[in-house]
Write a protein that holds these residues in place. Structure first.
Motif, PDB file in Angstrom:
ATOM      1  N   UNK C 137       0.643  -0.986   0.032  1.00  0.00           N
ATOM      2  CA  UNK C 137      -0.235   0.014  -0.139  1.00  0.00           C
ATOM      3  C   UNK C 137       0.847   1.113  -0.240  1.00  0.00           C
ATOM      4  N   UNK C 138       1.820   1.154   0.696  1.00  0.00           N
ATOM      5  CA  UNK C 138       2.662   2.037   0.610  1.00  0.00           C
ATOM      6  C   UNK C 138       4.118   2.029   0.081  1.00  0.00           C
ATOM      7  N   UNK C 139       4.883   2.862  -0.910  1.00  0.00           N
ATOM      8  CA  UNK C 139       5.826   2.504  -1.309  1.00  0.00           C
ATOM      9  C   UNK C 139       7.212   1.955  -0.543  1.00  0.00           C
ATOM     10  N   UNK C 140       8.278   1.659  -0.582  1.00  0.00           N
ATOM     11  CA  UNK C 140       9.615   0.892   0.081  1.00  0.00           C
ATOM     12  C   UNK C 140       9.980   2.486   0.428  1.00  0.00           C
ATOM     13  N   UNK C 146      11.652   8.814   4.174  1.00  0.00           N
ATOM     14  CA  UNK C 146      11.155  10.142   3.985  1.00  0.00           C
ATOM     15  C   UNK C 146      11.379  10.723   5.180  1.00  0.00           C
ATOM     16  N   UNK C 147      11.296  11.829   5.163  1.00  0.00           N
ATOM     17  CA  UNK C 147      12.333  12.738   6.223  1.00  0.00           C
ATOM     18  C   UNK C 147      10.801  13.232   6.456  1.00  0.00           C
ATOM     19  N   UNK C 148       9.432  12.885   6.062  1.00  0.00           N
ATOM     20  CA  UNK C 148       8.445  13.679   7.192  1.00  0.00           C
ATOM     21  C   UNK C 148       7.139  12.643   7.762  1.00  0.00           C
ATOM     22  N   UNK C 149       6.282  12.816   8.898  1.00  0.00           N
ATOM     23  CA  UNK C 149       5.925  11.701   9.193  1.00  0.00           C
ATOM     24  C   UNK C 149       4.283  12.541   9.981  1.00  0.00           C
ATOM     25  N   UNK C 150       3.954  12.385   8.990  1.00  0.00           N
ATOM     26  CA  UNK C 150       2.392  12.867   8.378  1.00  0.00           C
ATOM     27  C   UNK C 150       0.884  11.838   8.740  1.00  0.00           C
ATOM     28  N   UNK C 151       1.121  11.423   9.405  1.00  0.00           N
ATOM     29  CA  UNK C 151      -0.402  10.288   9.109  1.00  0.00           C
ATOM     30  C   UNK C 151      -1.849  11.318   9.468  1.00  0.00           C
ATOM     31  N   UNK C 152      -2.729  10.661   8.307  1.00  0.00           N
ATOM     32  CA  UNK C 152      -3.656  11.238   8.522  1.00  0.00           C
ATOM     33  C   UNK C 152      -4.779  10.095   8.372  1.00  0.00           C
ATOM     34  N   UNK C 153      -5.877   9.562   9.560  1.00  0.00           N
ATOM     35  CA  UNK C 153      -6.538   8.721   8.923  1.00  0.00           C
ATOM     36  C   UNK C 153      -7.380   8.773   8.747  1.00  0.00           C
ATOM     37  N   UNK C 154      -7.469   9.482   7.114  1.00  0.00           N
ATOM     38  CA  UNK C 154      -8.646   9.859   6.993  1.00  0.00           C
ATOM     39  C   UNK C 154      -8.091   9.279   4.902  1.00  0.00           C
ATOM     40  N   UNK C 155      -6.400   8.650   5.253  1.00  0.00           N
ATOM     41  CA  UNK C 155      -6.017   8.667   3.788  1.00  0.00           C
ATOM     42  C   UNK C 155      -4.621   9.954   3.732  1.00  0.00           C
ATOM     43  N   UNK C 156      -3.926   9.620   2.827  1.00  0.00           N
ATOM     44  CA  UNK C 156      -3.329  10.657   2.200  1.00  0.00           C
ATOM     45  C   UNK C 156      -1.701  10.645   3.172  1.00  0.00           C
ATOM     46  N   UNK C 157      -1.274   9.764   3.843  1.00  0.00           N
ATOM     47  CA  UNK C 157      -0.322  10.099   4.648  1.00  0.00           C
ATOM     48  C   UNK C 157       0.914  10.177   4.229  1.00  0.00           C
ATOM     49  N   UNK C 165      13.869   7.332  13.535  1.00  0.00           N
ATOM     50  CA  UNK C 165      14.635   7.240  14.030  1.00  0.00           C
ATOM     51  C   UNK C 165      15.591   8.343  14.770  1.00  0.00           C
ATOM     52  N   UNK C 166      15.568   9.354  14.190  1.00  0.00           N
ATOM     53  CA  UNK C 166      16.501  10.565  14.605  1.00  0.00           C
ATOM     54  C   UNK C 166      15.677  10.625  15.689  1.00  0.00           C
ATOM     55  N   UNK C 167      14.596  10.692  16.592  1.00  0.00           N
ATOM     56  CA  UNK C 167      14.592  10.315  17.762  1.00  0.00           C
ATOM     57  C   UNK C 167      14.450   9.928  18.914  1.00  0.00           C
ATOM     58  N   UNK C 168      14.429   8.291  18.115  1.00  0.00           N
ATOM     59  CA  UNK C 168      14.695   7.307  18.671  1.00  0.00           C
ATOM     60  C   UNK C 168      16.503   6.978  19.035  1.00  0.00           C
ATOM     61  N   UNK C 169      17.001   7.671  18.628  1.00  0.00           N
ATOM     62  CA  UNK C 169      18.297   7.502  18.546  1.00  0.00           C
ATOM     63  C   UNK C 169      18.591   8.731  19.665  1.00  0.00           C
ATOM     64  N   UNK C 170      17.962   9.761  18.632  1.00  0.00           N
ATOM     65  CA  UNK C 170      18.743  11.301  20.447  1.00  0.00           C
ATOM     66  C   UNK C 170      18.193  10.858  21.456  1.00  0.00           C
TER      67      UNK C 170
END
Lengths: 265, 449, 402
Positions: C137-140, C146-157, C165-170
């Motif tokens: 459903x979503x390209x590998x 991707x440098x952006x994380x913006x989920x929207x539950x209506x689709x098109x996230x 990963x950056x937050x985790x490592x930091x």
């Protein structure tokens, strides 16, 4: 091997290096060393012999205060090095141990290069001003330890990669690199094969020209071969202390005689 | 060879041992600094421990106290039991809407006795008591219909704002924007308190009660979640102990050193370090998606925690088996026991205290675990119902203590934070108890070979 | 619950089988149990085992496959009866019942040990299946780069993993910066300086920190540490003089989560390092003291270098813990995915997003929910590599001194 030549050599150094009086050692409740008086001469090899558990190693470790590292151990009495009490409050064991080096039963080279093993002591005691001087000390120490010829091409190789006998000579080189005045050896050959033992014994005899050497051994033959003076310990007492040939040929105490003839021990 | 001179030997002058040279002084100073750093590190660790524990106690202990208002309620038979025959089924028809005015009247009486009343509207007064008041009264009547027709004193929960005011959480000067409480109401609270109608008491509901909805912080309790945790621990104990012991016996006593056992060993040590959230994913995909077990059920939580705890139990059980000396096995084999008999008759009983200790510690770990429970639906869910019967407890949706704490921590009303801290105190008491049992077991049965 | 009834029937059949097998063994001996190969108990046990094992396997299998209750019941009871029918006639005077039972028990032991493998397989399968679904459903490439994380539950996230990963490592980095020095120095002090009584008090006390559940740390971060940090680094704190608005605007931040996680990891680092330092042979210490080294020189120049590989292993294990930690970041780190260097800003992590994507209202087959499995897969692979590597280092290290 060359028993005759060694024992025939006269004990020429007569000045006293270490004087011990009324030394008592307690391990918790156990009275491990009782009332030991001994004079250790300079430029002489002194052997401590006796059955296992007699306290000879314990007493040896008193001479450079290695017993300080054991919590429950207490030492009483007086031990003088060049006339100064080494258990005086003002004495820093660290400074003392630079003067009284120690070699242990099992070869224990640090997991570092051969060079760094030998250079460790001079570095921590600040004996050198530059790298050239350090190189000089390392080479001289390895030469004195009769190891230079075998390792001069691989000084940066790890010390743990040497054979057992080489490792023990490396540890001797490490101990003499701080130019101590006394060298304590706690059964230095017990983990070595006969050939390595012979090499180390030969080395001990040569060290006598520069240091006062005290060696603990469980082998009477070894004591006879390398030492000029011998002390016999039994159950925490110093039973007899005399010229080595005197002890082995004509002991005065019946216990010494029983031990050297193999009846106790 | 021996003519090689020692360069340093000539340079170092003979120094007295009784005088420290400058270098030794420097080295000793650095020694002291190093030692102090060690002490500082330990101090930091212990300071954090003290800080953490005192924070928990200070913030959480208030959850065990609750403000109650004593309200005399006239249980009017004309309203509660129109048929007059005290038939339980008929009584149930009277909803909380029927009870609310009765409680209201009682409260009005209390307020008037305190000399207030005119300044406050009805809804102002309603805000003083918990929204659960009516159902509290109704439950009591359903349990004891003979109360109908009498005037009974009820200890009604004060609302969370009133409770917060008494506990110092709500301040007079900060309530200007708060719709749920006003200065006039606080004046009333003060005078009710003087009268003795409003007082603080021990909060049993918090320990044994059910969770409540967002607007009824004063009524929320951790009891049902505790039950959920209990069922999960039961599942873990029943599954993890035998499986863990069996696996350890195989690996320690029977397995030959081969690829298969190597694979198992590597798997166990790795599973012990897999993040717990991944076990939650496993639970979600394998037990709920694939095996169609019910969501939010303690059974599923227990299964996930079992898989998580197994490595811990196996590692400690193997250590306990290893501690039994080989001479015991030899003795058994020597009288003609089979290998299996020597293990089950001799080695296992001797290792049992060690195994139990390890199991209890594993259970304690599982009891406090939260992350995997989030994924199998044990939060976001208000745990209000006691399971019907023993077996139902495994499969009917429930929460668990740590999940309940998380749930409260997420809610908007600060009154729930106090509950969350209080829940932590209860959770830690359980953990402390389990660890104490483990320590006592170890002390009592420890054997030195 | 019909399942419990069914299990009850199987247990009853097993008990009956036990009695039958035992009786038959007695009978075959002609009343003198001494002539039997095995004790009559084993004959009974064999029949009982043959009844319940296949039945339970069938029961669990069919339940997982979702068969109807009727089929399950018939098949389960059938399996138990067949088991009895096959094993019962084998009981005779010379039958080696004990060996048969022991073979069966051995099989059970092996099965129990294999659960570790099954668990790993289960984890891998559940991750792979759903991750594959997600990448349908979503390209590998957009997920991994991707440098952006913006989920929207209506689709098109937009679902790029890099900010997570950056937050985790930091956060892990900050945690390690707290835990490693403190833990290491504590371990050194405990193993080299502390007397036995001091050690026996301090060590368990520090380990209490390790026994406290992570939810407690999470709450501590959210309600205590966060507000405390804001009071210092926030707009009203003393640092507001330096930067106009203060650095920190909400309690949830990288610093909050990292600090608290660091506290949690102190005992982890210290007890692992303690074990590792203790594994360094005493002879090396003696050698160093014998030359006249001080304790700290011995520690810094002999013990720590000798223990270095083991300590690196311990730090890597701690890092893997930090990366996989969930509750502290869910409560303490914030929800905004951000690529920023400011440690006082809220960021989020892989684990926190796994939780939020799977506890939201998203449809289970939507990319917004399935992305959690791809995140978990990434997390699993990272921590697995770290663990395998760290455990390998530690094992090599121990072998060196054994």
């Amino acid at each position: 091997m060359n028993d005759m030549t060694l024992t025939e050599r006269a004990v020429n150094a007569t000045d006293c290096k270490i004087t011990a009086r009324n030394v008592q050692v307690y391990y918790g409740e156990t009275h491990a060393i009782k009332d030991v008086d001994v004079d250790i001469l300079d430029k002489t090899v002194t052997a401590f012999i006796g059955p296992s558990g007699c306290g000879k190693s314990t007493f040896l470790r008193c001479l450079n205060r290695m017993n300080d590292t054991i919590d429950i151990c207490r030492v009483k009495g007086e031990i003088l090095l060049d006339g100064e009490d080494i258990y005086d409050k003002r004495v820093d064991p660290v400074q003392l141990r630079a003067k009284v080096g120690m070699v242990f039963q099992k070869p224990n080279p640090f997991p570092k290069s051969i060079y760094d093993n030998v250079a460790y002591g001079p570095k921590i005691h600040g004996l050198t001003r530059n790298r050239a001087e350090l190189d000089e000390i390392v080479e001289a120490s390895l030469r004195k330890a009769a190891l230079w010829g075998e390792v001069k091409d691989r000084l940066q190789a790890p010390g743990t990669g040497l054979s057992g006998g080489q490792q023990q000579r490396l540890c001797i080189a490490r101990a003499i690199a701080t130019s101590p005045e006394v060298l304590l050896m706690d059964e230095p050959c017990s983990a070595l094969d006969p050939i390595a033992t012979a090499q180390v014994e030969e080395l001990i005899d040569e060290l006598r020209t520069n240091f006062s050497v005290v060696i603990v051994t469980h082998s009477m033959q070894q004591a006879a071969r390398v030492s000029q003076k011998t002390a016999f310990f039994h159950l925490g007492n110093l039973v007899e202390y005399d010229e080595t040939d005197q002890i082995f040929t004509n002991p005065t105490d019946p216990r010494t005689e029983s031990y050297i003839t193999g009846r106790i021990g | 060879m021996s003519d090689a001179t020692h360069p340093a030997a000539h340079k170092s002058p003979a120094r007295s041992l009784h005088q420290l040279d400058a270098r030794t002084k420097r080295r000793n100073a650095s020694e002291r600094r190093f030692k102090v750093m060690g002490i500082v590190a330990i101090g930091i660790g212990l300071a954090f421990l003290v800080l953490l524990l005192s924070t928990i106690v200070i913030n959480g202990s208030t959850a065990f106290q609750q403000t109650f208002i004593k309200v005399p309620v006239y249980l009017d038979p004309a309203k509660l039991d129109k048929s007059g025959n005290r038939d339980p089924d008929d009584l149930k028809k009277a909803t909380t809407f029927t009870y609310a005015p009765l409680v209201q009247n009682g409260l009005l009486e209390v307020v008037q006795k305190a000399g207030f009343g005119s300044e406050l509207s009805k809804s102002d007064m309603k805000n003083l008591i918990s929204a659960s008041a009516a159902s509290q009264v109704r439950d009591r009547v359903l349990a004891d219909p003979s109360l109908i027709g009498k005037t009974v004193d009820f200890e009604i929960f004060a609302s969370s704002r009133v409770d917060g005011y008494l506990k110092g959480r709500v301040h007079r000067d900060e309530i200007a924007l708060d719709k749920n409480i006003s200065v006039a109401q606080l004046d009333l609270v003060d005078s009710l308190r003087k009268d003795g109608a409003l007082h603080k008491g021990f909060n049993w509901t918090f320990i044994f009660g059910a969770d409540a909805s967002d607007s009824r912080a004063e009524q929320a309790g951790i009891g049902i979640a505790m039950l959920g945790s209990f069922y999960m621990m039961l599942v873990v104990l029943v599954l993890a102990l035998p499986i863990g012991v069996a696996a350890s016996i195989y690996l320690e006593e029977f397995a030959k050193k081969n690829r298969f056992t190597d694979l198992i060993e590597v798997n166990i040590s790795n599973l012990a370090a897999v993040p717990s959230i991944v076990f939650g994913i496993l639970g979600l995909a394998a037990f709920i998606q694939f095996a169609h077990l019910p969501q939010s059920a303690p059974l599923v939580g227990g299964l996930v925690l079992t898989l998580m705890t197994l490595p811990t139990i196996i590692i400690s059980t193997r250590a306990a088996l290893k501690a039994v000396p080989p001479s015991i096995r030899d003795a058994a084999l020597g009288v003609g026991a089979s290998k299996m008999q020597s293990v089950f008759h001799h080695v296992l009983p001797l290792a049992m205290p060690g195994i139990l200790t390890g199991t209890i510690i594993g259970l304690a770990q599982a009891l406090g675990e939260t992350a995997p429970l989030l994924l199998i639906g044990m939060v976001g869910y208000v745990a209000t119902n006691t399971p019907e019967g023993f077996w139902d407890g495994f499969v009917s949706p429930n929460s668990a203590m740590p999940a309940q704490i998380y749930e409260w921590a997420k809610r908007a009303d600060p009154a729930f934070y106090e509950r969350a801290w209080g829940g932590i105190i209860i959770l830690l008491i359980f953990l402390l108890g389990m660890n104490l049992i483990a320590i006592i077991l170890r002390r009592k049965f420890e054997r030195r070979w | 619950m019909p399942v419990f009834w069914l299990a009850g029937i199987v247990v009853a059949l097993s008990i009956a089988g036990f009695a039958m097998g035992r009786a038959r063994a007695f009978q075959s001996s002609g009343g003198d149990a001494r002539v039997l190969h095995s004790l009559p108990f084993y004959a009974g046990a064999l029949v009982a085992m043959s009844a319940c094992l296949p039945a339970l396997i069938v029961l669990v299998l069919l339940m997982v496959l979702g068969s109807s209750p009727l089929i399950i019941s018939i098949a389960t009871i059938g399996a138990a009866l067949i088991g009895i029918a096959l094993s019962f006639p084998r009981i005779s005077r010379d039958f080696r019942a004990r060996n048969a039972v022991e073979a069966g028990v051995r099989g059970l032991l092996i099965a129990a040990a294999s659960i570790a493998i099954l668990t790993t397989i289960g984890i891998v399968l559940s991750l792979i299946f759903n991750t594959v679904e997600f990448f349908k459903l979503y390209p590998f490439t957009e997920f991994f780069f991707g440098t952006e994380w913006a989920p929207s539950f209506g689709g098109g996230s937009t679902l790029g993993i890099l900010p997570l990963i950056w937050g985790t490592l930091y956060i892990s980095l900050i945690a390690l910066l707290v835990a490693v020095p403190v833990g290491l120095f504590a371990a050194v002090y405990l193993s080299e300086y502390a007397s036995r009584p001091v050690r026996s008090v301090i060590k368990p006390l520090l380990e209490v920190l390790a026994g406290i559940p992570t939810i407690v740390y999470g709450l501590f971060a959210l309600l205590t540490v966060g507000p405390f940090l804001v009071s210092i680094f926030g707009p009203n704190g003393p640092t507001a003089a330096i930067s106009e608005n203060g650095w920190m605007h909400a309690g949830t931040a990288v610093m909050t989560a990292g600090l608290v996680m660091g506290i949690m990891l102190i005992p982890f680092v210290s007890s692992l390092s303690d074990d590792i330092i203790n594994a360094v042979p005493q002879s090396l210490r003696d050698g160093s003291y014998g030359i006249g080294a001080t304790k700290s020189e011995t520690i810094k120049q002999v013990i720590l270098p000798a223990a270095l590989p083991g300590i690196v292993g311990a730090v890597l294990l701690a890092a893997s813990r930090a990366i996989g930690e969930t509750m502290i970041v869910v409560l303490g780190a914030g929800a905004a995915a951000r690529l920023s260097l400011n440690p006082f800003e809220a960021m989020t992590t892989v684990t926190a997003k796994i939780v939020s994507q799977l506890t939201g209202d998203a449809d289970f087959s939507s990319p917004e929910a399935l992305v959690a499995f791809a995140l978990a897969m990434t997390l699993f692979v990272i921590t697995l590599c770290l663990n395998v590597f760290a455990l390998w280092i530690v094992r090599k290290y121990r072998e060196q001194y054994e």
